[in-house]
Design an enzyme around this catalytic site. Structure first.
Site, mmCIF file in Angstrom:
data_model
loop_
_atom_site.group_PDB
_atom_site.id
_atom_site.type_symbol
_atom_site.label_atom_id
_atom_site.label_comp_id
_atom_site.label_asym_id
_atom_site.label_seq_id
_atom_site.Cartn_x
_atom_site.Cartn_y
_atom_site.Cartn_z
ATOM 1 N N GLU A 122 35.821 23.547 34.379
ATOM 2 C CA GLU A 122 34.577 24.290 34.129
ATOM 3 C C GLU A 122 34.485 25.444 35.109
ATOM 4 O O GLU A 122 34.921 25.314 36.251
ATOM 5 C CB GLU A 122 33.357 23.371 34.363
ATOM 6 N N LYS A 124 32.919 27.638 37.902
ATOM 7 C CA LYS A 124 32.027 27.249 38.990
ATOM 8 C C LYS A 124 30.999 28.360 39.142
ATOM 9 O O LYS A 124 31.311 29.461 39.595
ATOM 10 C CB LYS A 124 32.830 27.059 40.277
ATOM 11 N N ASP A 126 28.043 30.494 40.531
ATOM 12 C CA ASP A 126 27.545 30.782 41.872
ATOM 13 C C ASP A 126 26.022 30.777 41.813
ATOM 14 O O ASP A 126 25.401 31.741 41.373
ATOM 15 C CB ASP A 126 28.065 32.149 42.335
ATOM 16 N N TYR A 240 25.946 20.486 34.486
ATOM 17 C CA TYR A 240 27.370 20.133 34.453
ATOM 18 C C TYR A 240 27.648 18.636 34.666
ATOM 19 O O TYR A 240 28.788 18.237 34.852
ATOM 20 C CB TYR A 240 28.176 20.953 35.452
ATOM 21 N N LYS A 329 38.791 27.780 44.165
ATOM 22 C CA LYS A 329 38.134 29.077 44.380
ATOM 23 C C LYS A 329 39.067 30.206 43.954
ATOM 24 O O LYS A 329 40.287 30.072 44.032
ATOM 25 C CB LYS A 329 37.815 29.249 45.864
ATOM 26 N N CYS A 425 74.464 45.630 60.337
ATOM 27 C CA CYS A 425 73.984 44.563 59.467
ATOM 28 C C CYS A 425 73.740 43.312 60.312
ATOM 29 O O CYS A 425 74.628 42.880 61.048
ATOM 30 C CB CYS A 425 75.011 44.269 58.381
ATOM 31 N N CYS A 428 76.554 40.579 59.156
ATOM 32 C CA CYS A 428 77.998 40.673 59.392
ATOM 33 C C CYS A 428 78.350 41.665 60.490
ATOM 34 O O CYS A 428 79.504 41.765 60.887
ATOM 35 C CB CYS A 428 78.731 41.024 58.101
ATOM 36 N N CYS A 443 74.519 47.996 53.744
ATOM 37 C CA CYS A 443 75.512 47.452 54.662
ATOM 38 C C CYS A 443 76.887 47.860 54.157
ATOM 39 O O CYS A 443 77.190 47.694 52.981
ATOM 40 C CB CYS A 443 75.401 45.921 54.697
ATOM 41 N N CYS A 448 80.303 40.645 54.112
ATOM 42 C CA CYS A 448 78.998 40.211 54.610
ATOM 43 C C CYS A 448 78.557 38.881 53.983
ATOM 44 O O CYS A 448 78.508 38.733 52.764
ATOM 45 C CB CYS A 448 77.976 41.289 54.318
HETATM 46 S S1 IVH Z 1 30.563 19.308 39.923
HETATM 47 C C1 IVH Z 1 31.028 15.562 42.132
HETATM 48 N N1 IVH Z 1 30.645 21.395 38.320
HETATM 49 O O1 IVH Z 1 29.664 23.824 43.222
HETATM 50 C C2 IVH Z 1 30.814 16.803 41.352
HETATM 51 N N2 IVH Z 1 29.772 21.700 40.513
HETATM 52 O O2 IVH Z 1 30.557 21.673 45.868
HETATM 53 C C3 IVH Z 1 30.035 17.798 42.092
HETATM 54 N N3 IVH Z 1 29.003 23.972 40.988
HETATM 55 O O3 IVH Z 1 27.079 23.216 44.895
HETATM 56 C C4 IVH Z 1 29.765 19.063 41.472
HETATM 57 N N4 IVH Z 1 29.473 24.829 39.013
HETATM 58 O O4 IVH Z 1 26.446 22.853 42.441
HETATM 59 C C5 IVH Z 1 30.305 20.943 39.542
HETATM 60 N N5 IVH Z 1 30.740 23.137 36.794
HETATM 61 C C6 IVH Z 1 30.408 22.681 38.010
HETATM 62 C C7 IVH Z 1 29.830 23.528 38.987
HETATM 63 C C8 IVH Z 1 29.535 22.992 40.241
HETATM 64 C C9 IVH Z 1 28.974 25.069 40.212
HETATM 65 C C10 IVH Z 1 28.547 23.899 42.393
HETATM 66 C C11 IVH Z 1 27.761 22.668 42.711
HETATM 67 C C12 IVH Z 1 28.016 22.495 44.184
HETATM 68 C C13 IVH Z 1 29.350 23.113 44.383
HETATM 69 C C14 IVH Z 1 30.429 22.071 44.583
#
Ligand code: IVH
Length: 682
Positions: A122, A124, A126, A240, A329, A425, A428, A443, A448
């Protein structure tokens, strides 16, 4: 690092991280980038691992986030909101997969369990992590993550977000089944990029500090004592996962997401993918890294979760992070690092290339430790020196390169001295000379070792002789031990000799000998490419192989014949002649030809491929047509009688050429035979 300085650094890092934790979690006003924070955190983790005596239950690595602000009520949860271990590269993702497999193997879980489960990947988001609670289908409480167990009660604020359903199922008419007695859903509150931009424009006008990123904006908006302020911000939500759903048990994370979605909670399906293997996860990670700019919201990575919930339970957690998930990341396309040294590498054709050895840095998901500096001119132009801070980039799949020296740009004091190409070189000891008219150095030594190793590695490579299992390391060891100096030597290696080498067991030695034997019969073009003649790449080798058909006719072809071929310029022709005329190389080729049989090209090459025809006498078709037919079928037309002529085609009234050909033993064809050979009547 010595123990005393390790202790000092650990303490310093803990102080720094605590300070930045407060800026980030408590004040929503970070002073450093996430990447910088991650670097500090990882350095501390590494040091603590290396020096267990320095461990401390109060270390920031032992806890997540900061204390909740007292102004909000505190919510204590029984299922803690965990945090995730980070990964920073594709290698790290493979390492995560390997770790999961090792752990499961240790628990005697069958090896294919993970293959059957697969992963869910998925994006992530922000934003700010929150948990929503529904009792009897009604929204009763919303909280931030806080330290995982204790979060801040922001029920009233989250209620103002349109994406947050106030009851589940959100719309009973659409189905979704009966409401569970208790449901807690977890997700991320975020702000879309354009809404953040608009908000910041307004704040700027009002003379207020702007939010550095969507996370701060979301956090700053949710953690408002006045819910009206929250309501005025355009916040959104993606869910999520579930903390718990009473009465429900899911066999997979995907199923859990489907249930949440069915109840009307917003699940980001476009940003989620079920992947069978870690390789598919890596593809998703790459794809998301490429499209992230075009998404309406900010993402800073990809979260990867083992799909099967039984496996998740088996894997459990370690230091507040689940073993079954990881946050990969994104890394930038360019990154800053330090030049630790500049060395030169000697290539197959003797080219001496300067290479920067770098402090490891992740660029586009791959750890970079070396970057080419191309040549002396480039180094001079960019003024790159040992010790410099530099900017490194990887564009597409190209070799990493140093974009610029930041130390040079800032006129940093106390820099190292300028790099100068060595006169000799390093391998050699032969003189290194600049190639006239080019930026490259070469060289001049014939024997060599580095050249030899490279030439041999090229020889055995997949697209050359394809000797499986014969990697650069083995080649290098064979050369170092004096077992191999030229390709022909490979074919005289004994199984026992190989088996006695380090890292090679009997079985690998057997396989290697078999692979070497398999390569004894190989298409001519691959053989030619394997010889590593300058300017003869795979395509050129193919062209030459088709044209000449055999190594015999190619090595005897004079310059004029070579340059007659459309794709062969004087440079290539010269290089071929040099390679075949040098006595030592000619002898090495003879030795190799005693071991290897290059096979003449077959399909898709034409029927006249590699053959040379000479016409004499009167044919029933115009000479030009006959010549065209030969060329179309991959052959060559000679103008006079020579040793290389494979067939003389004799028409009516053939004269002196016919007699000469017979005398030289050149086969003579009638026009009918010629046409039959090259594909019948036109
Ligand atoms: S799963 C055990 N899924 O990322 C599972 N986290 O340290 C824990 N975050 O602040 C989180 N998108 O809020 C999960 N698709 C996603 C996410 C997600 C963003 C954030 C979460 C947490 C950090 C993970």
């Amino acid at each position: 690092m010595r123990d005393r300085s390790a202790r000092g650094r650990v303490e310093e890092l803990r102080r720094l991280i605590r300070y930045h934790n407060d800026r980030y979690y408590r004040d929503d006003a970070p002073e450093i980038s996430d990447a910088e924070y991650d670097a500090l955190f990882r350095e501390l983790q590494r040091l603590e691992e290396a020096h267990p005596d320095l461990s401390d239950p109060d270390s920031p690595t032992m806890r997540v986030g900061a204390e909740p602000v007292a102004a909000f009520g505190t919510v204590v949860r029984d299922v803690p909101m965990l945090s995730l271990q980070n990964a920073f590269s594709e290698e790290d993702l493979h390492e995560f997969d390997a770790r999961v497999r090792r752990f499961l193997a240790g628990r005697a879980v069958p090896g294919d369990a993970l293959d059957r489960s697969g992963y869910v990947a998925e994006v992530k988001i922000d934003g700010l992590a929150v948990e929503l609670a529904y009792e009897g289908g009604r929204y009763t409480r919303g909280a931030t993550r806080g330290d995982g167990i204790r979060g801040e009660d922001v029920t009233a604020n989250l209620r103002t977000i349109p994406d947050v359903p106030l009851s589940v199922p959100r719309n009973p008419a659409e189905g979704g089944g009966p409401a569970p007695a208790l449901l807690t859903a977890r997700g991320e509150v975020y702000m879309e990029k354009r809404d953040l931009a608009a908000l910041n424009r307004g704040r700027e006008r009002a003379g207020e500090p702007v939010f550095a990123n969507p996370r701060n904006a979301a956090a700053g908006s949710v953690r408002q004592l006045d819910p009206k302020v929250t309501a005025s911000r355009r916040l959104k939500l993606w869910v999520y996962g579930a903390g718990r759903i009473e009465g429900a048990r899911f066999s997979s994370h995907w199923e859990e997401l489907s249930r949440l979605s069915g109840l009307g909670l917003p699940v980001n399906w476009n940003g989620s993918r079920r992947c069978r293997t870690i390789a598919e996860v890596v593809v998703f990670y790459r794809e998301m890294g490429e499209v992230k700019e075009s998404l309406p919201y900010e993402i800073d990575g990809v979260v990867v979760k083992v799909d099967d919930t039984a496996l998740q339970r088996e894997l459990g957690e370690i230091s507040r992070s689940p073993r079954w998930a990881v946050a990969a990341k994104f890394s930038p396309d360019r990154a800053e690092t330090t030049v630790e040294d500049i060395v030169v590498s000697v290539g197959r054709t003797g080219t001496v290339t300067p290479v920067a050895l770098l402090s490891p840095v992740v660029v586009r998901g791959v750890t970079v430790r070396r970057a080419t500096l191309h040549n002396q001119d480039m180094i001079d132009a960019k003024d790159i020196r040992v010790g410099d801070r530099v900017l490194v980039q990887r564009a597409g799949d190209v070799i990493p390169e140093v974009v610029e020296s930041l130390s040079a740009a800032h006129d940093a004091p106390g820099r190292g001295s300028k790099f100068r190409m060595p006169d000799r070189c390093p391998i050699c000891g032969a003189p290194v000379e600049r190639v006239p008219g080019e930026a490259a150095h070469r060289c001049t030594g014939d024997g060599c070792v580095a050249k030899r190793k490279e030439a041999l590695s090229h020889f055995v490579a997949k697209n050359a002789m394809d000797i499986e299992g014969m990697g650069t390391k083995i080649v290098s060891a064979l050369v170092d031990q004096g077992l191999v100096t030229e390709p022909a030597d490979l074919y005289r290696l004994e199984r026992e000799t190989l088996a006695a080498m380090e890292r090679l067991g009997k079985k690998s030695a057997d396989n290697l000998v078999r692979a070497i034997d398999r390569s004894r019969r190989i298409p001519f073009s691959r053989f030619l490419y394997a010889l590593g003649i300058q300017h003869v790449g795979e395509h050129m080798a193919e062209v030459l192989a088709r044209h000449f058909g055999s190594i015999g006719s190619l090595r005897n072809a004079p310059m004029e014949d070579l340059t007659k071929i459309r794709e062969v310029g004087p440079e290539v022709a010269r290089s071929l002649r040099d390679a075949f005329d040098a006595p030592e190389r000619a002898r090495a080729l003879d030795r190799l030809l005693r071991e290897v049989t290059p096979l003449p090209p077959t399909t898709p090459a034409g029927k006249g491929s590699g053959k040379t025809f000479l016409f004499t006498g009167t044919l029933s078709m115009p000479r030009a047509r006959a010549a065209e037919l030969v060329r179309r079928e991959g052959g060559t037309v000679a103008t006079g009688i020579r040793r290389e002529v494979d067939f003389l085609v004799a028409g009516a009234d053939a004269g002196g050429k016919l007699a000469k050909a017979s005398a030289m033993g050149i086969p003579v064809l009638t026009e009918e035979e010629f046409l039959a050979m090259l594909g019948g009547k036109e």
